[in-house]
Design an enzyme around this catalytic site. Structure first.
Site, PDB file in Angstrom:
ATOM      1  N   GLY A   1      39.050  36.093  32.691  1.00 15.73           N
ATOM      2  CA  GLY A   1      38.497  34.928  33.360  1.00 15.73           C
ATOM      3  C   GLY A   1      39.073  33.611  32.880  1.00 15.73           C
ATOM      4  O   GLY A   1      38.916  32.583  33.546  1.00 15.73           O
TER       5      GLY A   1
ATOM      6  N   ASP B   1      34.276  46.195  27.296  1.00 21.10           N
ATOM      7  CA  ASP B   1      35.391  45.361  27.721  1.00 21.10           C
ATOM      8  C   ASP B   1      36.047  44.649  26.544  1.00 21.10           C
ATOM      9  O   ASP B   1      37.085  44.003  26.721  1.00 21.10           O
ATOM     10  CB  ASP B   1      34.933  44.336  28.764  1.00 21.10           C
TER      11      ASP B   1
END
Length: 589
Positions: A164, A332
């Protein structure tokens, strides 16, 4: 908007061909007008167009390639950079967003620059380097990518996550034949930014830069950090999530890893039913990073899983041996290469406490230091669930048996490391009890983890026999107030007598080589951050220098008080990350 105008087989563009960096103009993405053969910088001999000048003072003969990634997988067909759900790909092409204001290079790692990237440290003084590490320019031929992945966050499936605020800006194969993926963190929005702004701030960037380098010198597998740049661009953060939004300065870290693939890289494909793509990704990872596994072996995924289980157990045991808590052990954030990645609300314990939680938004203590091994098991189970569609019934059964052996592998490695920390040679059946006994005393007295083991490395056996603890050994003095300390010392001294051919000098030399005197405590990082916010980067540089030699006593470190009792104000430090379910884009303290 950005449009793709060249074939995906863009190879390594090298500066010697006469062009150099390309300014980031989204209206003119001229990626590779000069193309060399695929992988030209992969040979340490550096032939032809891909010739690399080792130790070059500039970027004139240095190149990156994205070919191994963009030619191996389907790429997100949408080139516009907006937040969206992405499918049927591993990467999206997206350029970094340069800062609008002037950028300042505030720290570099000489080791990374010279020994990984094959450049001379003087390159840090060039304009090209500054623009490169700040996302202002991209080397032609290195296609900037954002990785699509998912993950379990705080025990729950979070769906699509992804890079992101990071851009993988290319792969470099150095003169040692090592393959390194370069990534800018804090370099702007991507399709995976959700509600975030794609930026990082100075405080979190300083922490990541210092800790990743510190972990390397502690001998812990980790990503590396090459540089930090800071700008005057305004980045707004609610640092403690209490409604008090403040203006901070944007920063970018250039970080490196052999691979940035993580458990979530496979999970997202399994959850989306993209099994052919998952198989391609697994085969790529095995071929590139697991050379002992034959790519045509029908059991290759089973062997891969077995290796990841073993290496994850080793990594977490290593974390425990230096009192390191990652803080956000989501799937993650767990590397498939079993290296430490994604430094956020990490923390090194001061007082020994199995319930130490570096992330104060972790209300349930899921990621407390004493639970890291269990979380490792949880994450490996999620990896197994992702792999199961690719395994036959026999392989599934064997994989489950491998996972069942994780606890013993972790326990064995943990014991080995703590046996070494106590200077014990050989294997005695009572060693586990001796280690557990010491840790219980430390927990009761809240003795300092790092300095207790360090001072045991420096104190003589004669001083221990007489319980004569020098005043400077403040951590041992704290421990010595426990009513059972003398009993433990007697057991310890008796065990040392079983060290065949050993001497007290040899013992202390061994122990000081594995018990650091300096780790990146939160108060040290915070002190450096506070000065950095005032444009004083002296403590960043001091810590960087000292943490390169954590096992050796250093005058500058002693003067700075880095081996003394932590200051009282350190107890009030808060390290916070977003709780589960909150959209990304904020920073960790």
């Amino acid at each position: 908007m950005l449009r793709l105008r060249v074939p995906w087989a863009v190879a390594c563009f090298v500066w010697a061909c006469g062009v150099g960096c390309v300014d980031l103009d989204p209206l003119c993405p001229s990626w590779g007008l000069c193309r060399a053969p695929l992988g030209v910088n992969a040979s340490p001999l550096g032939q032809g167009c891909g010739e690399t000048w080792w130790g070059a003072a500039g970027l004139g003969a240095w190149g990156l390639s994205s070919a191994s990634l963009v030619d191996s997988f389907p790429i997100d067909p949408i080139q516009e950079n907006y937040v969206r759900s992405v499918r049927n790909c591993i990467f999206s092409v997206v350029y970094p967003t340069p800062f609008k204001s002037k950028v300042l290079l505030v720290a570099v790692s000489k080791d990374v620059i010279e020994n990984i990237l094959d450049l001379h440290i003087s390159v840090q003084g060039t304009s090209d380097f500054l623009q490169f590490v700040s996302g202002g320019k991209v080397i032609l031929g290195s296609v900037p990518l954002a990785h699509r992945y998912g993950g379990h966050q705080f025990g729950s499936w979070a769906g699509q996550l992804g890079d992101g605020r990071a851009h993988l800006i290319g792969v470099y194969t150095n003169r040692h034949g090592e393959r390194w993926e370069l990534q800018l963190k804090g370099s702007g929005k991507t399709p995976y930014s959700r509600n975030g702004d794609g930026r990082a701030v100075l405080r979190s960037s300083v922490r990541e830069f210092l800790c990743s380098e510190a972990m390397h010198y502690l001998g812990i597998p980790t990503s590396r950090a090459a540089s930090i740049v800071v700008s005057d661009d305004e980045v707004w953060r609610d640092q403690f999530y209490n409604g008090n939004i403040k203006k901070e300065r944007g920063a970018i870290v250039l970080r490196l890893a052999k691979s940035w693939f993580r458990i979530g890289s496979l999970e997202i494909l399994a959850h989306s039913g993209e099994l052919d793509l998952q198989r391609r990704l697994l085969d790529f990872i095995i071929q590139e990073h697991f050379p002992l596994i034959a790519v045509n072996d029908s059991d290759r995924y089973l062997e891969f899983f077995s290796t990841v289980v073993s290496e994850t157990a080793n990594l977490i045991a290593l974390w425990m041996s230096v009192g390191f808590a990652h803080g956000v052990c989501n799937t993650d954030n767990f590397s498939l290469l079993s290296i430490t990645i994604d430094y956020g609300p990490f923390g090194f314990m001061d007082s020994y406490d199995p319930n130490f939680v570096p992330n104060t938004s972790d209300d349930e203590g899921r990621y407390k230091i004493g639970n890291q091994a269990n979380v490792g098991l949880f994450n490996l189970n999620k990896l197994l669930q992702a792999l199961k569609p690719l395994l036959d019934p026999r392989q599934k059964q064997l994989a489950s048996q491998i996972l069942e052996g994780y606890g013993q592998r972790y326990y064995t490695r943990f014991t080995e490391l703590f046996r070494a920390k106590l200077g014990l040679l050989g294997d005695d059946e009572d060693d586990n009890y001796l280690i557990a006994f010491l840790l219980k005393l430390m927990e009761d007295r809240r003795a300092d983890f790092t300095m207790t083991f360090r001072e045991l490395s420096e104190i003589t056996e004669d001083q221990l026999k007489e319980l004569r603890i020098p005043e400077e050994f403040w951590a041992l003095q704290d421990l010595g107030k426990h009513k059972l300390f003398s009993e433990w010392v007697a057991m310890y001294l008796l065990r040392l007598e079983h060290n065949k051919g050993d001497t007290d000098i040899k013992r202390r030399r061994r122990m000081t080589a594995v018990n650091p005197r300096y780790v990146l405590r939160n108060w040290m990082a915070e002190s450096a951050v506070q000065k950095a916010n005032l444009n004083d980067f002296s403590e960043v540089h001091l810590l960087q220098q000292i943490l390169q030699n954590p096992f050796r006593r250093q005058k500058a470190a002693e003067k700075a008080g880095y081996s003394l009792r932590p200051p009282a104000w350190a107890k009030d430090l808060k390290v916070i990350t977003l709780p589960s379910g909150v959209l990304q884009g904020q920073d960790d303290l």
